[in-house]
Design a protein around this motif. Structure first.
Motif, short mmCIF file in Angstrom:
data_model
loop_
_atom_site.label_atom_id
_atom_site.label_comp_id
_atom_site.label_asym_id
_atom_site.label_seq_id
_atom_site.Cartn_x
_atom_site.Cartn_y
_atom_site.Cartn_z
N ASP A 62 2.59 -3.30 6.77
CA ASP A 62 3.39 -4.02 7.78
C ASP A 62 2.75 -3.86 9.15
O ASP A 62 2.16 -2.84 9.47
CB ASP A 62 4.85 -3.59 7.76
CG ASP A 62 5.09 -2.11 7.97
OD1 ASP A 62 4.15 -1.32 7.77
OD2 ASP A 62 6.22 -1.74 8.32
N ILE A 63 2.85 -4.93 9.94
CA ILE A 63 2.20 -5.00 11.24
C ILE A 63 3.13 -5.69 12.24
O ILE A 63 4.12 -6.31 11.85
CB ILE A 63 0.87 -5.77 11.18
CG1 ILE A 63 1.10 -7.20 10.66
CG2 ILE A 63 -0.15 -5.02 10.35
CD1 ILE A 63 -0.12 -8.09 10.73
N ASN A 64 2.77 -5.60 13.52
CA ASN A 64 3.55 -6.33 14.53
C ASN A 64 2.88 -7.67 14.83
O ASN A 64 1.80 -7.97 14.32
CB ASN A 64 3.76 -5.50 15.79
CG ASN A 64 2.47 -5.20 16.53
OD1 ASN A 64 1.60 -6.04 16.64
ND2 ASN A 64 2.36 -3.99 17.03
N GLN A 65 3.51 -8.46 15.66
CA GLN A 65 3.02 -9.81 15.93
C GLN A 65 1.77 -9.84 16.79
O GLN A 65 1.17 -10.89 16.94
CB GLN A 65 4.12 -10.66 16.58
CG GLN A 65 4.43 -10.28 18.01
CD GLN A 65 5.46 -9.17 18.13
OE1 GLN A 65 5.87 -8.57 17.15
NE2 GLN A 65 5.90 -8.90 19.35
N ASN A 66 1.34 -8.73 17.33
CA ASN A 66 0.16 -8.70 18.19
C ASN A 66 -1.15 -8.58 17.41
O ASN A 66 -2.21 -8.71 18.01
CB ASN A 66 0.27 -7.57 19.20
CG ASN A 66 1.44 -7.79 20.15
OD1 ASN A 66 1.72 -8.92 20.56
ND2 ASN A 66 2.14 -6.73 20.48
N ASN A 67 -1.08 -8.30 16.12
CA ASN A 67 -2.30 -8.20 15.33
C ASN A 67 -2.93 -9.57 15.17
O ASN A 67 -2.23 -10.57 14.99
CB ASN A 67 -2.00 -7.62 13.95
CG ASN A 67 -1.77 -6.14 14.01
OD1 ASN A 67 -1.04 -5.66 14.86
ND2 ASN A 67 -2.35 -5.41 13.10
N THR A 68 -4.23 -9.62 15.23
CA THR A 68 -4.94 -10.88 15.02
C THR A 68 -5.70 -10.79 13.71
O THR A 68 -6.66 -10.04 13.59
CB THR A 68 -5.91 -11.17 16.19
OG1 THR A 68 -6.79 -10.05 16.34
CG2 THR A 68 -5.16 -11.41 17.47
N GLY A 126 0.83 -1.19 0.00
CA GLY A 126 0.00 0.00 0.00
C GLY A 126 0.87 1.25 0.00
O GLY A 126 2.08 1.19 0.25
N SER A 127 0.27 2.38 -0.25
CA SER A 127 0.98 3.66 -0.26
C SER A 127 1.70 3.89 1.06
O SER A 127 1.14 3.66 2.14
CB SER A 127 -0.03 4.78 -0.52
OG SER A 127 0.61 6.02 -0.49
N SER A 128 2.95 4.31 0.98
CA SER A 128 3.80 4.61 2.15
C SER A 128 4.11 3.38 3.00
O SER A 128 4.43 3.50 4.18
CB SER A 128 3.17 5.68 3.03
OG SER A 128 2.98 6.87 2.31
N GLU A 129 4.01 2.21 2.44
CA GLU A 129 4.32 0.97 3.16
C GLU A 129 5.50 0.27 2.48
O GLU A 129 5.69 0.44 1.30
CB GLU A 129 3.11 0.03 3.15
CG GLU A 129 1.92 0.54 3.92
CD GLU A 129 2.12 0.56 5.43
OE1 GLU A 129 3.03 -0.12 5.93
OE2 GLU A 129 1.36 1.25 6.10
N PRO A 130 6.26 -0.51 3.17
CA PRO A 130 6.23 -0.71 4.61
C PRO A 130 6.80 0.50 5.33
O PRO A 130 7.77 1.10 4.87
CB PRO A 130 7.10 -1.94 4.83
CG PRO A 130 8.05 -1.94 3.68
CD PRO A 130 7.31 -1.32 2.55
N ASN A 131 6.19 0.87 6.44
CA ASN A 131 6.64 2.06 7.16
C ASN A 131 7.02 1.77 8.60
O ASN A 131 7.30 2.67 9.37
CB ASN A 131 5.56 3.14 7.13
CG ASN A 131 4.30 2.71 7.84
OD1 ASN A 131 4.22 1.65 8.42
ND2 ASN A 131 3.30 3.55 7.79
N GLY A 132 7.00 0.50 8.99
CA GLY A 132 7.29 0.14 10.37
C GLY A 132 8.78 0.12 10.64
O GLY A 132 9.61 0.45 9.81
#
Length: 70
Positions: free
Chosen positions: A56-62, A31-37
């Motif tokens: 991008d996401i962290n491991q806590n996302n379900t 997506g636009s401006s990703e990965p941004n983590g």
């Protein structure tokens, strides 16, 4: 729904790859401006609000997983 897709940069910060094949994740799927983590966002999801482009996401996302078959 958002879906977890099996991509990561865990152990290779900033170098995204598919866990099953170690092939690089192509830039056009983000997506636009990703990965941004940063070092805490080592996984990706197909994001509903981004027309299923990657974020991008962290491991806590379900999220719901997408399975792959050979």
């Amino acid at each position: 729904r958002d879906y977890w897709g099996g991509g990561t940069d865990f152990g290779r910060e900033g170098q995204w790859y598919w866990m099953n094949s170690l092939s690089p994740v192509d830039d056009f799927v983000w997506g636009s401006s990703e990965p941004n983590g940063n070092v805490t966002e080592n996984y990706h999801e197909f994001r509903y609000t981004r027309d299923y482009m990657l974020e991008d996401i962290n491991q806590n996302n379900t999220n719901f997983p997408i399975c792959q078959r050979n």
